[in-house]
Write an enzyme that holds these catalytic residues in place. Structure first.
Site, PDB file in Angstrom:
ATOM      1  N   ARG A  67     -18.968  26.243  38.435  1.00 26.89           N
ATOM      2  CA  ARG A  67     -19.315  24.891  37.997  1.00 26.89           C
ATOM      3  C   ARG A  67     -18.937  23.918  39.099  1.00 26.89           C
ATOM      4  NH1 ARG A  67     -14.501  22.312  35.504  1.00 26.89           N
ATOM      5  NH2 ARG A  67     -12.851  23.863  35.441  1.00 26.89           N
ATOM      6  N   MET A  94     -27.066  27.442  40.789  1.00 26.23           N
ATOM      7  CA  MET A  94     -26.182  28.523  40.336  1.00 26.23           C
ATOM      8  C   MET A  94     -24.858  28.032  39.743  1.00 26.23           C
ATOM      9  SD  MET A  94     -28.096  31.044  40.670  1.00 26.23           S
ATOM     10  CE  MET A  94     -27.033  32.469  40.428  1.00 26.23           C
ATOM     11  N   LEU A  97     -23.830  23.179  34.407  1.00 23.80           N
ATOM     12  CA  LEU A  97     -23.615  21.735  34.306  1.00 23.80           C
ATOM     13  C   LEU A  97     -22.907  21.426  32.994  1.00 23.80           C
ATOM     14  CD1 LEU A  97     -26.994  20.458  35.768  1.00 23.80           C
ATOM     15  CD2 LEU A  97     -24.757  20.513  36.892  1.00 23.80           C
ATOM     16  N   HIS A 113     -35.815  30.355  33.815  1.00 13.92           N
ATOM     17  CA  HIS A 113     -35.018  31.584  33.797  1.00 13.92           C
ATOM     18  C   HIS A 113     -35.969  32.783  33.813  1.00 13.92           C
ATOM     19  CE1 HIS A 113     -31.653  34.207  32.953  1.00 13.92           C
ATOM     20  NE2 HIS A 113     -32.415  34.825  32.078  1.00 13.92           N
ATOM     21  N   ALA A 177     -45.287  34.196  38.331  1.00 19.28           N
ATOM     22  CA  ALA A 177     -45.490  33.533  37.028  1.00 19.28           C
ATOM     23  C   ALA A 177     -44.686  32.226  36.964  1.00 19.28           C
ATOM     24  CB  ALA A 177     -45.086  34.468  35.894  1.00 19.28           C
TER      25      ALA A 177
HETATM   26  C1  GRF Z   1     -35.699  31.869  39.777  1.00 17.35           C
HETATM   27  O1  GRF Z   1     -36.037  33.208  39.594  1.00 17.35           O
HETATM   28  C2  GRF Z   1     -35.239  31.242  38.495  1.00 17.35           C
HETATM   29  O2  GRF Z   1     -35.796  31.842  37.375  1.00 17.35           O
HETATM   30  C3  GRF Z   1     -33.756  31.433  38.505  1.00 17.35           C
HETATM   31  O3  GRF Z   1     -33.391  31.330  39.856  1.00 17.35           O
HETATM   32  C4  GRF Z   1     -34.476  31.717  40.676  1.00 17.35           C
HETATM   33  C5  GRF Z   1     -34.668  30.671  41.712  1.00 17.35           C
HETATM   34  O4  GRF Z   1     -35.576  31.088  42.683  1.00 17.35           O
HETATM   35  N1  GRF Z   1     -33.102  30.462  37.673  1.00 17.35           N
HETATM   36  P1  GRF Z   1     -36.067  30.098  43.819  1.00 17.35           P
HETATM   37  O5  GRF Z   1     -34.832  29.587  44.545  1.00 17.35           O
HETATM   38  O6  GRF Z   1     -36.844  28.993  43.161  1.00 17.35           O
HETATM   39  O7  GRF Z   1     -36.918  30.942  44.714  1.00 17.35           O
END
Ligand code: GRF
Length: 196
Positions: A67, A94, A97, A113, A177
């Protein structure tokens, strides 16, 4: 014409950020990226922002790993407000929040996600789907809440799992996707913002 002002937060390679910036450039998304912020100094997402001439900033996260330090989260709120951001878009950010951000931007923070939530929250969700021998997985855009990968679901896209899939091939197909779904969902927010 009233493009919705976005703030994009990410820690890594930024392919979703690129998809959003490309959708804006092509005219399919009526939005303006006011700021791209990363907690990682040399994250590729900041290079992508520069490539598209989008304002960008490194936010020193403080001493925690999962965090932001409270002062850093307060600084994040300040930066996003100063940039006039209406919608906060998490794209591979990562860090969890906390209430400072959630209360500053209620129902105005979205995340993507790589699974069909509520299945497989957490890290490397595509590996979890493979290990569970699923036949279909996908990606989910959801509002942020105080739990990880948990808030109200806005939209999902299915991705089939093929017999020969490896974690890498599956993840790559899910990302394709994501790059369609995320700009499409943000375009919905943009339409509502236009009407407001
Ligand atoms: C994506 O796969 C998203 O689903 C996850 O983190 C990844 C980020 O990928 N939360 P990027 O940095 O946008 O390539």
């Amino acid at each position: 014409m009233k493009p919705i002002p976005l703030g994009i937060l990410g820690s890594g390679k930024g392919s979703n950020c690129r998809a959003i910036l490309e959708s804006i450039r092509s005219g399919s998304l009526m939005a303006e990226v006011r700021i791209v912020i990363s907690d990682v100094f040399d994250a590729p997402i900041l290079d992508i922002a520069r490539e598209f001439s989008a304002p960008n900033a490194y936010l020193p996260p403080g001493r925690f790993h999962t965090r932001l330090e409270p002062q850093a989260e307060a600084e994040l709120v300040r930066m996003l407000r100063e940039a006039g951001v209406e919608l906060v878009v998490l794209a591979g950010f990562m860090r969890v929040l906390k209430s400072l951000m959630l209360e500053a931007f209620p129902r105005r923070i979205v995340n993507i996600h790589p699974s069909l939530l509520p299945k497989f929250p957490g890290l490397e969700a595509w590996k979890q789907a493979l290990a569970a021998r699923e036949e279909v997985t996908g990606c989910t855009v959801h509002y942020l809440d105080e739990q990880i990968d948990h808030g109200e679901i806005i939209a999902q896209r299915e991705v089939p799992i093929l017999p020969n899939d490896t974690p890498e091939t599956l993840h790559a197909r899910i990302q394709i996707a994501e790059h369609e779904l995320y700009p499409a969902v943000i375009a919905e927010f943009a339409r509502k913002y236009q009407e407001s």
